[in-house]
Design a protein around this motif. Structure first.
Motif, PDB file in Angstrom:
ATOM      1  N   ALA A   1       0.829  -1.203   0.000  1.00 16.00           N
ATOM      2  CA  ALA A   1       0.000   0.000   0.000  1.00 16.00           C
ATOM      3  C   ALA A   1       0.865   1.256   0.000  1.00 16.00           C
ATOM      4  O   ALA A   1       0.531   2.262  -0.636  1.00 16.00           O
ATOM      5  N   VAL A   2       2.001   1.200   0.707  1.00 18.90           N
ATOM      6  CA  VAL A   2       2.898   2.355   0.770  1.00 18.90           C
ATOM      7  C   VAL A   2       3.448   2.674  -0.613  1.00 18.90           C
ATOM      8  O   VAL A   2       3.400   3.828  -1.077  1.00 18.90           O
ATOM      9  N   ALA A   3       3.966   1.669  -1.318  1.00 21.34           N
ATOM     10  CA  ALA A   3       4.540   1.900  -2.643  1.00 21.34           C
ATOM     11  C   ALA A   3       3.475   2.343  -3.640  1.00 21.34           C
ATOM     12  O   ALA A   3       3.719   3.199  -4.500  1.00 21.34           O
ATOM     13  N   GLY A   4       2.254   1.776  -3.541  1.00 18.38           N
ATOM     14  CA  GLY A   4       1.194   2.147  -4.460  1.00 18.38           C
ATOM     15  C   GLY A   4       0.670   3.555  -4.229  1.00 18.38           C
ATOM     16  O   GLY A   4       0.174   4.195  -5.148  1.00 18.38           O
ATOM     17  N   THR A   5       0.789   4.051  -2.985  1.00 14.12           N
ATOM     18  CA  THR A   5       0.281   5.383  -2.663  1.00 14.12           C
ATOM     19  C   THR A   5       1.259   6.476  -3.038  1.00 14.12           C
ATOM     20  O   THR A   5       0.869   7.527  -3.550  1.00 14.12           O
ATOM     21  N   LEU A   6       2.551   6.224  -2.794  1.00 17.66           N
ATOM     22  CA  LEU A   6       3.555   7.282  -2.956  1.00 17.66           C
ATOM     23  C   LEU A   6       4.056   7.376  -4.396  1.00 17.66           C
ATOM     24  O   LEU A   6       5.254   7.319  -4.676  1.00 17.66           O
ATOM     25  N   THR A   7       3.123   7.503  -5.324  1.00 19.81           N
ATOM     26  CA  THR A   7       3.459   7.752  -6.728  1.00 19.81           C
ATOM     27  C   THR A   7       2.933   9.109  -7.165  1.00 19.81           C
ATOM     28  O   THR A   7       3.064   9.475  -8.334  1.00 19.81           O
ATOM     29  N   ASN A   8       2.357   9.846  -6.237  1.00 17.56           N
ATOM     30  CA  ASN A   8       1.678  11.092  -6.552  1.00 17.56           C
ATOM     31  C   ASN A   8       2.312  12.249  -5.789  1.00 17.56           C
ATOM     32  O   ASN A   8       2.473  12.175  -4.571  1.00 17.56           O
ATOM     33  N   PRO A   9       2.723  13.319  -6.463  1.00 21.79           N
ATOM     34  CA  PRO A   9       3.402  14.422  -5.773  1.00 21.79           C
ATOM     35  C   PRO A   9       2.596  15.008  -4.618  1.00 21.79           C
ATOM     36  O   PRO A   9       3.164  15.360  -3.578  1.00 21.79           O
TER      37      PRO A   9
END
Length: 641
Positions: free
Chosen positions: A261-269
């Motif tokens: 979930a962390v990697a999938g969330t932190l793709t957005n500035p």
């Protein structure tokens, strides 16, 4: 431009700490024509490459790149038409701001070669709100915006701005195309295709789908989501070494568990910057809570948790930062109300403070303006009539004066919502040398003629004619609306615009952008003071003449009454800033918003919840505005989970 956008980039935290890298690829979406139309061969290029750059080729585009390569594409694109597209909140506007600053840096580095520098356009970022391509060409519209929003065009007006645009000396960055009506957007894109200057347009990709929504000859580059390594560097760099254990574990999941979930969330500035704002200062929220997979089992749940704290994070006290003036509850309530008003606007999504008076019932303000004006003028008139005609006449005529003054003030105040009565660059626009010289000539000429014609002392004639010179100065400058319809306003009609423009020409002393705060100060500090000065001028004229004929006390009473009336009408009663301030008091009582609403707007801008676009504010992200106007978070506003 450099000063404005450096400051805006700092407020958006694009410069310090170092910004997230901009990554782009040629989009595969059907939002533009064939690449061949954008990279026309030699001899068919509409725009030659900027000095020091080479023409863009397919090989260059195939590789994609970062900000440096993006500037090379901007400066070497044969069509001069560039689209920056992508998912919501992927960083399109941030990429455009960084590209604009890179273009300014490139131009400044050519300072040693004036001929070379002159061929590098100055980038200007505007929003399309208020533009109707059926009535104005792209050049005319952009020239009008430039003449209002940048002091360098004061005294030169539309003609100079239009000339620079037609010669390609200015490049237009247009942000917010996805916020206008679909049919209007299609007309805007058609108009931009024929413009003589380079164009960079920013929009969500899905809003440019369809053949009629395409910009002819444009190259569409898609801004890419943030990769894990870039997100890791951005988040971990400000932390001490070694970082706290919670941050180390979060960083491990980001880099080593792409399905988490962390990697999938932190793709957005937006989400990445929020995470740093909320947790990097350890403001009572340990980052360890984000590692709880039972609480945040999916990307959606973790994203929603972070996005729900946008306002709370902005107004939570932080170490080494000024304490917030407003509580998170007050800020959210106020922003929710502002978002509702902006969403209900029919023509655009900008927050202009001079429209605030239209948000409430104007009748209480109108009654207040009429009551205060009638009371003050009635009291002054009563004492004047008592002194000159006796108590009986004062009692008979003063109530009539109260009614007339109150009705005129109410009528005047009801018409102050006209947004066209907006800014000047300040005192230099109201008192340019040409207008001051003209006013001095009128004063000396009228004083001399009065002295020769009437058997009055020289000091009295010149003193009584001083207001006439003051009025002539205002009439012959951009202050003519302050005295229109008054004794001092003779000749203030639009038929004298050409003469007025000629007298107002002057060298630019300070080149800067006109911000919403500048417009506010213009009305509160400049227009209000000039309105009061107009009243003083009227009092001086009538008072000096009457005092010479009928005595000092009579002159003071008659001059003071006439001056007070003009003071109130040209000052607070007819001032748009005062109307907005009174509306803020109404809203504070009915909606619980801050009394000093303009101060709140500027504070929200400094906290990166609002951004400045010309003379107006906008919400930092469309998602934020839409979430504030709905009971539930907009579904999928930040792209795929």
């Amino acid at each position: 431009m450099r000063k404005k956008w450096n400051e805006e980039a700092k407020l958006r935290r694009l410069l310090e700490p170092a910004h997230l890298p901009v990554r782009w690829q040629v989009t595969r979406r059907k939002v533009a024509g064939r690449i061949d139309g954008a990279i026309a061969g030699e001899g068919r290029a509409r725009f030659a490459p900027l000095p020091g750059l080479t023409a863009v080729t397919r090989d260059v585009l195939r590789q994609g790149g970062a900000l440096t390569e993006l500037h090379a594409v901007y400066g070497g694109l044969a069509s001069g038409r560039l689209l920056l597209v992508g998912e919501p909140a992927v960083g399109k506007t941030s990429a455009a701001v960084l590209l604009l600053l890179a273009a300014l840096d490139y131009r400044e580095n050519a300072e040693a070669e004036p001929d070379k520098q002159a061929r590098i356009p100055v980038p200007v970022m505007l929003t399309p709100f208020g533009w109707d391509p059926a009535k104005e060409s792209a050049t005319d519209w952009a020239a009008g915006r430039l003449s209002r929003e940048y002091t360098v065009f004061r005294g030169k007006g539309l003609a100079r701005a239009r000339e620079l645009l037609e010669k390609g000396r200015i490049a237009l960055f247009l942000d917010g195309l996805d916020e206008v009506d679909r049919k209007l957007r299609a007309a805007m894109l058609s108009a931009l295709a024929d413009a003589d200057f380079r164009v960079v347009a920013v929009s969500r990709a899905r809003d440019l789908a369809g053949r009629r929504q395409r910009l002819s000859g444009a190259l569409a580059l898609e801004i890419q989501p943030v990769c894990s390594q870039d997100a890791s560097t951005y988040l971990m760099t400000p932390l001490p070494d070694p970082a706290p254990s919670g941050w180390q574990e979060l960083n491990r999941r980001l880099l080593d568990e792409p399905g988490s979930a962390v990697a999938g969330t932190l793709t957005n500035p937006l989400v990445i910057s929020l995470l740093r704002d909320i947790y990097a200062d350890n403001g009572g929220h340990p980052v360890d809570e984000l590692l709880d997979t039972s609480r945040f089992p999916s990307t959606r749940s973790l994203q929603d948790h972070l996005l729900a704290q946008v306002i709370t994070a902005a107004y939570t006290p932080r170490p080494n930062r000024p304490r917030p003036r407003y509580s998170p509850e007050t800020a959210e309530r106020t922003l929710r109300y502002l978002a509702t008003q902006v969403t209900h606007a029919q023509d655009d999504r900008e927050l202009r403070w001079w429209r605030i008076p239209a948000w409430t019932d104007p009748r209480p303000r109108i009654r207040l303006a009429g009551f205060v004006t009638g009371l003050l003028c009635g009291m002054a008139g009563f004492f004047m009539l008592w002194w000159t005609n006796g108590l009986v006449w004062a009692c008979l005529l003063a109530p009539l004066g109260v009614l007339i003054a109150a009705s005129q003030a109410a009528r005047r105040h009801s018409k102050v919502t006209d947004e066209k009565s907006l800014p000047s660059a300040g005192w230099r626009d109201i008192f340019p040398p040409g207008a001051v010289a003209f006013g001095a000539f009128v004063w000396l000429f009228s004083g001399t003629v009065s002295w020769l014609v009437y058997p009055l002392p020289a000091w009295l004639t010149y003193l009584s004619m001083l207001p006439l010179g003051f009025g002539a100065t205002l009439v012959s400058s951009r202050g003519y609306k302050l005295v229109a319809g008054t004794y001092l306003g003779s000749g203030s009609g639009p038929q004298y615009d050409e003469l007025r423009e000629g007298l107002s020409r002057r060298p630019v002393q300070e080149s800067r952008a006109v911000s919403p705060q500048d417009v506010w100060r213009h009305h509160i500090r400049l227009r209000l003071v000039l309105g009061l000065m107009t009243g003083v001028a009227v009092a001086l004229f009538f008072g000096s003449v009457v005092a010479h004929q009928y005595g000092l006390m009579t002159g003071l009473l008659i001059g003071g009454t006439a001056g007070l009336w003009q003071c109130l009408m040209a000052g607070p009663v007819g001032n748009l800033g005062v109307a907005a301030a009174l509306t803020a008091v109404q809203l504070s009582r009915s909606e619980g918003t801050p009394v000093r609403l303009m101060s709140f707007l500027e504070d929200a801008h400094r906290r990166n919840l609002l951004r400045v676009t010309g003379q107006a504010y906008q919400f930092r992200h469309t998602w934020l505005r839409e979430s504030l106007t709905s009971s539930t978070q907009p579904e999928g506003r930040l792209g795929p989970s």
